[in-house]
Design a protein around this motif. Structure first.
Motif, mmCIF file in Angstrom:
data_model
loop_
_atom_site.group_PDB
_atom_site.id
_atom_site.type_symbol
_atom_site.label_atom_id
_atom_site.label_comp_id
_atom_site.label_asym_id
_atom_site.label_seq_id
_atom_site.Cartn_x
_atom_site.Cartn_y
_atom_site.Cartn_z
ATOM 1 N N GLY A 22 0.970 -1.364 -0.047
ATOM 2 C CA GLY A 22 -0.144 0.100 -0.179
ATOM 3 C C GLY A 22 0.868 1.490 -0.054
ATOM 4 N N ALA A 23 2.456 1.123 0.197
ATOM 5 C CA ALA A 23 3.215 2.458 -0.842
ATOM 6 C C ALA A 23 3.348 2.505 -1.382
ATOM 7 N N ARG A 24 3.504 4.102 -1.110
ATOM 8 C CA ARG A 24 3.783 4.711 -2.742
ATOM 9 C C ARG A 24 5.586 5.273 -2.284
ATOM 10 N N HIS A 25 5.648 5.148 -4.057
ATOM 11 C CA HIS A 25 7.643 5.063 -4.549
ATOM 12 C C HIS A 25 7.610 6.694 -3.633
ATOM 13 N N THR A 26 6.842 7.703 -3.055
ATOM 14 C CA THR A 26 7.190 8.421 -2.834
ATOM 15 C C THR A 26 7.676 8.799 -1.509
ATOM 16 N N ILE A 74 9.766 3.463 -12.979
ATOM 17 C CA ILE A 74 8.701 3.812 -11.102
ATOM 18 C C ILE A 74 8.455 5.862 -11.721
ATOM 19 N N ASP A 75 7.313 6.055 -11.087
ATOM 20 C CA ASP A 75 7.379 7.104 -10.852
ATOM 21 C C ASP A 75 6.607 7.706 -9.335
ATOM 22 N N HIS A 76 6.136 8.342 -8.627
ATOM 23 C CA HIS A 76 5.667 8.852 -7.090
ATOM 24 C C HIS A 76 5.015 7.747 -6.751
ATOM 25 N N SER A 77 3.722 8.111 -7.888
ATOM 26 C CA SER A 77 2.998 7.844 -7.625
ATOM 27 C C SER A 77 2.451 5.987 -7.534
ATOM 28 N N PHE A 78 3.341 5.566 -7.944
ATOM 29 C CA PHE A 78 3.484 3.859 -7.742
ATOM 30 C C PHE A 78 3.257 2.692 -6.839
ATOM 31 N N THR A 79 2.805 2.462 -6.397
ATOM 32 C CA THR A 79 1.855 1.969 -5.303
ATOM 33 C C THR A 79 2.467 -0.304 -5.637
ATOM 34 N N PHE A 80 3.252 0.114 -3.965
ATOM 35 C CA PHE A 80 3.409 -1.249 -3.435
ATOM 36 C C PHE A 80 2.311 -2.083 -3.163
#
Length: 247
Positions: A76-80, A110-116
């Protein structure tokens, strides 16, 4: 899950690039693997023994030091969000600046909005078991051939591998576990031999008992690693090494 773990491992590689002395062979970026807890880990990054870890079992990042463990949940964590956590910890505990910058390209971006997302826990367990298999097989080969070399994971290609001269021989071998790529759509064991600075040709070598020789795009031998036993992996490498030595 393969893509997510490859991307998550880059946080560890970036820590090596940010905090360690640059090595010409890029070894400051490579990672170890602990078969007992299922974690990838960096070289020590500070005098306090800080290492950054990626936990296959719990899908988390962890800062570990002699002061304890600080954990970050990836699901649920975003790259940012991950970058903020890494930057804050580094500033407070290492008094250093963490930078997410690389000198190599990955097969995906990968961009800042990418979500694991822990979308497939069973597959993640399978990926961990493949790393355990690779570590166990390579430790066995390391011991049998007295290679005395480190088993490391290289974050660019995300392979577990070793590269070492073969004692009492004039050849050097590179072998390990590779992730799916243009050579195979499955995880696979690989080995290549080198003599006098050149890759040993495989087109005329005798057939292997298991696996196959390759000469187009990759020169060496490969074996599908899915559902592979450690003994089968060891036998594959020993067979290939014997044929390479006697070429």
């Amino acid at each position: 899950m393969e893509k997510q773990m490859h991307l998550a491992a880059q946080y560890l590689a970036a820590a090596g690039i940010s905090f360690l002395e640059k090595k010409s062979d890029d070894s400051h970026t490579n990672l170890g693997f602990n078969t007992k807890n299922g974690c990838l880990y960096t070289h020590a990054l500070s005098d306090n023994g800080e290492v950054l870890c990626l936990d296959y079992e719990n899908f988390t990042l962890q800062w570990k030091s002699n002061k304890g463990i600080t954990t970050f949940e990836l699901d649920g964590a975003r790259h940012t969000d991950v970058l903020s956590w890494l930057e804050d910890y580094s500033k407070v505990n290492l008094n250093k600046t963490y930078q997410y910058k690389f000198h190599y390209d990955l097969p995906y971006s990968i961009d800042h909005s990418f979500t694991f997302a822990l979308s497939n826990a069973d597959r993640l367990a399978e990926l961990k078991n493949l790393r355990v298999l690779a570590q166990s097989v390579l430790e066995n080969i390391n011991k049998q051939y007295n290679l005395d070399t480190s088993i490391r994971i290289w974050p660019h290609h995300f392979d577990t591998g070793i590269y070492s001269p073969l004692p009492d021989s004039d050849i050097t071998i590179g072998l390990g576990l590779a992730i799916p790529d243009q050579i195979s759509d499955k995880h696979y064991l690989y080995i290549s031999g080198y003599k006098n600075g050149n890759t040993i040709a495989t087109s005329k070598l005798p057939k292997l008992a298991s696996g196959e020789w390759k000469s187009d795009g990759f020169t060496g031998a490969i074996l599908n690693a899915d559902n592979l036993l450690e003994s089968n992996g060891v036998a594959f490498f020993k067979d290939a090494i014997n044929l390479l030595k006697n070429d």
